[in-house]
Write a protein that holds these residues in place. Structure first.
Motif, PDB file in Angstrom:
ATOM      1  N   MET A 243      79.495  56.401  82.735  1.00  0.00           N
ATOM      2  CA  MET A 243      79.117  56.578  81.544  1.00  0.00           C
ATOM      3  C   MET A 243      77.747  56.536  81.171  1.00  0.00           C
ATOM      4  SD  MET A 243      78.978  53.265  78.077  1.00  0.00           S
ATOM      5  CE  MET A 243      80.793  53.727  78.717  1.00  0.00           C
ATOM      6  N   ALA A 244      76.971  56.452  82.053  1.00  0.00           N
ATOM      7  CA  ALA A 244      75.171  56.394  82.237  1.00  0.00           C
ATOM      8  C   ALA A 244      74.545  57.483  83.067  1.00  0.00           C
ATOM      9  CB  ALA A 244      74.461  55.187  83.261  1.00  0.00           C
TER      10      ALA A 244
ATOM     11  N   GLU B 120      76.333  60.434  82.085  1.00  0.00           N
ATOM     12  CA  GLU B 120      76.404  61.350  80.851  1.00  0.00           C
ATOM     13  C   GLU B 120      75.072  61.260  80.272  1.00  0.00           C
ATOM     14  OE1 GLU B 120      78.565  63.838  80.090  1.00  0.00           O
ATOM     15  OE2 GLU B 120      79.494  63.615  82.252  1.00  0.00           O
ATOM     16  N   CYS B 121      74.606  59.508  79.690  1.00  0.00           N
ATOM     17  CA  CYS B 121      73.390  59.334  78.726  1.00  0.00           C
ATOM     18  C   CYS B 121      72.160  60.087  79.584  1.00  0.00           C
ATOM     19  CB  CYS B 121      73.372  57.732  78.646  1.00  0.00           C
ATOM     20  SG  CYS B 121      74.927  57.220  77.593  1.00  0.00           S
ATOM     21  N   TRP B 122      71.867  59.841  80.726  1.00  0.00           N
ATOM     22  CA  TRP B 122      71.249  60.845  81.695  1.00  0.00           C
ATOM     23  C   TRP B 122      70.533  62.239  81.414  1.00  0.00           C
ATOM     24  CZ3 TRP B 122      66.813  57.280  79.991  1.00  0.00           C
ATOM     25  CH2 TRP B 122      67.301  55.952  80.088  1.00  0.00           C
TER      26      TRP B 122
ATOM     27  N   PRO C  76      70.588  57.526  86.578  1.00  0.00           N
ATOM     28  CA  PRO C  76      69.578  55.477  85.436  1.00  0.00           C
ATOM     29  C   PRO C  76      68.806  55.757  86.555  1.00  0.00           C
ATOM     30  CG  PRO C  76      72.096  55.684  85.473  1.00  0.00           C
ATOM     31  CD  PRO C  76      71.877  57.094  86.474  1.00  0.00           C
TER      32      PRO C  76
ATOM     33  N   CYS D  12      67.571  58.219  75.731  1.00  0.00           N
ATOM     34  CA  CYS D  12      69.050  58.048  76.743  1.00  0.00           C
ATOM     35  C   CYS D  12      69.524  55.955  76.431  1.00  0.00           C
ATOM     36  CB  CYS D  12      67.947  57.992  77.997  1.00  0.00           C
ATOM     37  SG  CYS D  12      68.702  60.485  78.001  1.00  0.00           S
TER      38      CYS D  12
ATOM     39  N   GLU E  77      71.349  55.490  73.151  1.00  0.00           N
ATOM     40  CA  GLU E  77      72.577  56.595  73.141  1.00  0.00           C
ATOM     41  C   GLU E  77      73.582  56.074  74.373  1.00  0.00           C
ATOM     42  OE1 GLU E  77      74.798  60.034  75.795  1.00  0.00           O
ATOM     43  OE2 GLU E  77      72.502  60.547  74.523  1.00  0.00           O
ATOM     44  N   PHE E  78      73.416  54.564  75.340  1.00  0.00           N
ATOM     45  CA  PHE E  78      73.705  54.118  76.540  1.00  0.00           C
ATOM     46  C   PHE E  78      74.072  53.300  75.870  1.00  0.00           C
ATOM     47  CE2 PHE E  78      74.344  51.419  79.841  1.00  0.00           C
ATOM     48  CZ  PHE E  78      75.468  51.770  80.167  1.00  0.00           C
ATOM     49  N   HIS E  79      73.320  52.179  75.030  1.00  0.00           N
ATOM     50  CA  HIS E  79      73.617  50.987  74.379  1.00  0.00           C
ATOM     51  C   HIS E  79      74.702  51.313  73.027  1.00  0.00           C
ATOM     52  CE1 HIS E  79      73.016  47.678  71.740  1.00  0.00           C
ATOM     53  NE2 HIS E  79      72.765  46.891  72.886  1.00  0.00           N
TER      54      HIS E  79
ATOM     55  N   LYS F   1      76.696  53.687  73.142  1.00  0.00           N
ATOM     56  CA  LYS F   1      78.347  54.170  73.705  1.00  0.00           C
ATOM     57  C   LYS F   1      78.798  52.740  73.941  1.00  0.00           C
ATOM     58  CE  LYS F   1      78.886  58.699  75.836  1.00  0.00           C
ATOM     59  NZ  LYS F   1      78.726  59.457  76.130  1.00  0.00           N
ATOM     60  N   TYR F   2      78.420  52.118  74.847  1.00  0.00           N
ATOM     61  CA  TYR F   2      78.962  50.999  75.385  1.00  0.00           C
ATOM     62  C   TYR F   2      79.084  49.257  74.327  1.00  0.00           C
ATOM     63  CZ  TYR F   2      74.702  47.728  77.255  1.00  0.00           C
ATOM     64  OH  TYR F   2      73.599  47.143  77.019  1.00  0.00           O
TER      65      TYR F   2
END
Length: 144
Positions: free
Chosen positions: A28-29, A31-33, A40, A111, A114-116, A118-119
């Motif tokens: 998941m990370a 994908e965001c980065w 990451p 990023c 977005e990561f935060h 998402k999870y």
């Protein structure tokens, strides 16, 4: 048919469960980065240097909970990308962000956001906060 981790015979094993979680979070990370062409680990190191220019590699290793050799490899890659520079005075090495890194800072923040998002959309905001606090406490107890 896909089996859930909780259905596995290893569901109560810290190693198995934490490794499975780490793989999923890593995916998941990444994908965001991907949008800033950094892993990451590279991104978090760069953000630490942007927050505190002149950080020493040992402090970065401690803050990011990575080995000094890993920090060195990450710094070298960021140097290749012209995002950090190292200066050495005697035995002290300091890491500074470049103007290119400073220009990238808003995208890095996006990023993280977005990561935060998402999870927390999967786990829930309150559960995410509790879970990260619990993981931090456990990691602190399991010293190297």
């Amino acid at each position: 048919m896909s089996m859930k981790t909780s259905d596995s015979q290893y569901a109560e094993c810290l190693y198995f469960t934490s490794s499975a979680l780490a793989r999923k979070v890593e995916k998941m990370a990444n994908e965001c980065w991907k949008q800033v062409d950094l892993s990451p680990s590279h991104a978090y190191l760069l953000m630490a240097v942007l927050e505190e220019p002149g950080m020493q590699p040992g402090n970065l290793a401690e803050q990011l909970q990575l080995t000094p050799s890993t920090i060195t490899r990450l710094i070298e890659k960021l140097e290749e990308k012209k995002l950090v520079i190292r200066t050495t005075e005697g035995k002290l090495t300091n890491v500074y962000p470049t103007p290119k890194a400073k220009d990238l800072q808003p995208e890095l923040r996006n990023c993280v956001h977005e990561f935060h998002t998402k999870y927390t959309s999967i786990i829930g905001k309150e559960e995410s906060i509790r879970f990260v606090k619990t993981l931090t406490k456990i990691a602190d107890k399991l010293t190297d």
